[in-house]
Design a protein around this motif. Structure first.
Motif, PDB file in Angstrom:
ATOM      1  N   GLY A   1      27.816  34.897  32.241  1.00 14.66           N
ATOM      2  CA  GLY A   1      27.328  36.263  32.156  1.00 14.66           C
ATOM      3  C   GLY A   1      28.272  37.313  32.706  1.00 14.66           C
ATOM      4  N   MET A   2      29.460  36.894  33.137  1.00 13.39           N
ATOM      5  CA  MET A   2      30.431  37.830  33.693  1.00 13.39           C
ATOM      6  C   MET A   2      31.698  37.787  32.845  1.00 13.39           C
ATOM      7  SD  MET A   2      28.849  38.963  36.409  1.00 13.39           S
ATOM      8  CE  MET A   2      30.035  39.677  37.502  1.00 13.39           C
ATOM      9  N   LEU A   3      32.296  38.940  32.650  1.00 10.19           N
ATOM     10  CA  LEU A   3      33.534  39.061  31.895  1.00 10.19           C
ATOM     11  C   LEU A   3      34.630  39.511  32.847  1.00 10.19           C
ATOM     12  CD1 LEU A   3      35.151  39.296  29.205  1.00 10.19           C
ATOM     13  CD2 LEU A   3      34.322  41.652  29.080  1.00 10.19           C
ATOM     14  N   MET A   4      35.753  38.784  32.855  1.00 11.77           N
ATOM     15  CA  MET A   4      36.889  39.164  33.690  1.00 11.77           C
ATOM     16  C   MET A   4      38.067  39.524  32.791  1.00 11.77           C
ATOM     17  SD  MET A   4      38.964  37.104  36.690  1.00 11.77           S
ATOM     18  CE  MET A   4      39.583  35.813  35.625  1.00 11.77           C
ATOM     19  N   VAL A   5      38.625  40.700  33.040  1.00 12.64           N
ATOM     20  CA  VAL A   5      39.814  41.150  32.326  1.00 12.64           C
ATOM     21  C   VAL A   5      40.886  41.386  33.374  1.00 12.64           C
ATOM     22  CG1 VAL A   5      40.812  42.926  30.838  1.00 12.64           C
ATOM     23  CG2 VAL A   5      38.432  42.246  30.524  1.00 12.64           C
ATOM     24  N   THR A   6      42.043  40.770  33.187  1.00 11.96           N
ATOM     25  CA  THR A   6      43.162  40.976  34.099  1.00 11.96           C
ATOM     26  C   THR A   6      44.386  41.383  33.304  1.00 11.96           C
ATOM     27  OG1 THR A   6      43.832  38.652  33.997  1.00 11.96           O
ATOM     28  CG2 THR A   6      42.329  39.276  35.760  1.00 11.96           C
ATOM     29  N   CYS A   7      45.227  42.173  33.922  1.00 12.41           N
ATOM     30  CA  CYS A   7      46.507  42.509  33.317  1.00 12.41           C
ATOM     31  C   CYS A   7      47.557  42.525  34.414  1.00 12.41           C
ATOM     32  CB  CYS A   7      46.461  43.828  32.560  1.00 12.41           C
ATOM     33  SG  CYS A   7      46.012  45.260  33.541  1.00 12.41           S
ATOM     34  N   SER A   8      48.788  42.256  34.018  1.00 14.25           N
ATOM     35  CA  SER A   8      49.890  42.273  34.964  1.00 14.25           C
ATOM     36  C   SER A   8      51.145  42.744  34.248  1.00 14.25           C
ATOM     37  CB  SER A   8      50.117  40.888  35.562  1.00 14.25           C
ATOM     38  OG  SER A   8      50.499  39.970  34.546  1.00 14.25           O
TER      39      SER A   8
ATOM     40  N   GLY B   1      45.984  44.531  37.529  1.00 10.16           N
ATOM     41  CA  GLY B   1      44.714  45.234  37.381  1.00 10.16           C
ATOM     42  C   GLY B   1      43.666  44.197  37.058  1.00 10.16           C
ATOM     43  N   GLU B   2      42.567  44.212  37.779  1.00  9.44           N
ATOM     44  CA  GLU B   2      41.503  43.229  37.560  1.00  9.44           C
ATOM     45  C   GLU B   2      40.143  43.921  37.481  1.00  9.44           C
ATOM     46  OE1 GLU B   2      43.124  43.114  40.670  1.00  9.44           O
ATOM     47  OE2 GLU B   2      44.613  41.544  40.393  1.00  9.44           O
ATOM     48  N   VAL B   3      39.345  43.492  36.537  1.00 10.81           N
ATOM     49  CA  VAL B   3      37.981  44.003  36.411  1.00 10.81           C
ATOM     50  C   VAL B   3      37.074  42.821  36.104  1.00 10.81           C
ATOM     51  CG1 VAL B   3      36.419  45.431  35.043  1.00 10.81           C
ATOM     52  CG2 VAL B   3      38.688  46.276  35.601  1.00 10.81           C
ATOM     53  N   ILE B   4      35.979  42.721  36.855  1.00 12.03           N
ATOM     54  CA  ILE B   4      34.936  41.734  36.561  1.00 12.03           C
ATOM     55  C   ILE B   4      33.661  42.518  36.359  1.00 12.03           C
ATOM     56  CG2 ILE B   4      33.617  39.760  37.384  1.00 12.03           C
ATOM     57  CD1 ILE B   4      36.075  38.986  39.060  1.00 12.03           C
TER      58      ILE B   4
ATOM     59  N   ALA C   1      36.248  47.437  30.072  1.00 10.89           N
ATOM     60  CA  ALA C   1      36.889  46.605  31.093  1.00 10.89           C
ATOM     61  C   ALA C   1      38.401  46.598  30.921  1.00 10.89           C
ATOM     62  CB  ALA C   1      36.330  45.184  31.032  1.00 10.89           C
ATOM     63  N   ARG C   2      38.875  46.506  29.691  1.00 11.58           N
ATOM     64  CA  ARG C   2      40.315  46.511  29.426  1.00 11.58           C
ATOM     65  C   ARG C   2      40.940  47.839  29.870  1.00 11.58           C
ATOM     66  NH1 ARG C   2      40.387  45.075  24.189  1.00 11.58           N
ATOM     67  NH2 ARG C   2      40.121  47.228  23.558  1.00 11.58           N
ATOM     68  N   GLU C   3      40.319  48.958  29.524  1.00 12.47           N
ATOM     69  CA  GLU C   3      40.835  50.270  29.911  1.00 12.47           C
ATOM     70  C   GLU C   3      40.862  50.433  31.431  1.00 12.47           C
ATOM     71  OE1 GLU C   3      38.288  52.892  27.718  1.00 12.47           O
ATOM     72  OE2 GLU C   3      39.429  52.654  25.856  1.00 12.47           O
ATOM     73  N   GLU C   4      39.837  49.937  32.113  1.00  5.58           N
ATOM     74  CA  GLU C   4      39.789  50.032  33.574  1.00  5.58           C
ATOM     75  C   GLU C   4      40.875  49.177  34.214  1.00  5.58           C
ATOM     76  OE1 GLU C   4      35.816  49.088  34.852  1.00  5.58           O
ATOM     77  OE2 GLU C   4      34.984  50.917  33.961  1.00  5.58           O
ATOM     78  N   ALA C   5      41.113  47.985  33.686  1.00  5.98           N
ATOM     79  CA  ALA C   5      42.155  47.100  34.233  1.00  5.98           C
ATOM     80  C   ALA C   5      43.539  47.716  34.055  1.00  5.98           C
ATOM     81  CB  ALA C   5      42.089  45.724  33.578  1.00  5.98           C
ATOM     82  N   ILE C   6      43.795  48.300  32.891  1.00  9.78           N
ATOM     83  CA  ILE C   6      45.090  48.953  32.644  1.00  9.78           C
ATOM     84  C   ILE C   6      45.260  50.154  33.578  1.00  9.78           C
ATOM     85  CG2 ILE C   6      46.406  50.298  30.951  1.00  9.78           C
ATOM     86  CD1 ILE C   6      45.265  48.377  28.799  1.00  9.78           C
ATOM     87  N   ALA C   7      44.213  50.951  33.744  1.00  7.99           N
ATOM     88  CA  ALA C   7      44.281  52.119  34.627  1.00  7.99           C
ATOM     89  C   ALA C   7      44.539  51.689  36.072  1.00  7.99           C
ATOM     90  CB  ALA C   7      42.994  52.935  34.531  1.00  7.99           C
TER      91      ALA C   7
END
Length: 106
Positions: free
Chosen positions: A92-99, A23-26, A57-63
């Motif tokens: 200025g950009m935040l990236m959250v990834t989960c695997s 799951g990736e969100v920027i 961002a964390r919730e969106e990446a997990i979803a």
């Protein structure tokens, strides 16, 4: 969908490994949140705007990771890991990834 950082789900056994899912969100941080964070940096305290953006961002990446696992027919994602990075020339950009590993449970 069960999503866990552990390698197993209590009282359940893994019947099948479906594969690694991500799951990736920027997301961009807007100028108003930057101004608020700048003031917090000078005067101290927590930056509520940044904290809210990070949580979202964390919730969106997990979803997103859970959705991808469901598309594979998985019941759970085990061994989940999270990572956070800042991107862009002005950070200025935040990236959250989960695997994690999508699995079918008994």
């Amino acid at each position: 969908m069960i999503i866990t950082t552990t390698n197993a789900v209590q009282d359940r056994t893994v019947a099948e490994y479906k594969g690694i899912v991500f799951g990736e969100v920027i997301t961009g941080i807007n100028v108003f949140k930057d101004l608020g964070a700048g003031l917090r940096n000078v005067f101290g305290g927590r930056s509520k705007g940044y904290e809210e953006e990070l949580t979202k961002a964390r919730e969106e990446a997990i979803a997103e990771m859970g959705d991808r696992a469901a598309q594979l027919g998985a019941d759970a994602v085990v061994g989940t890991k999270m990572d956070y990075e800042v991107l862009g020339s002005d950070n200025g950009m935040l990236m959250v990834t989960c695997s994690g590993t999508a699995v079918k449970l008994n």
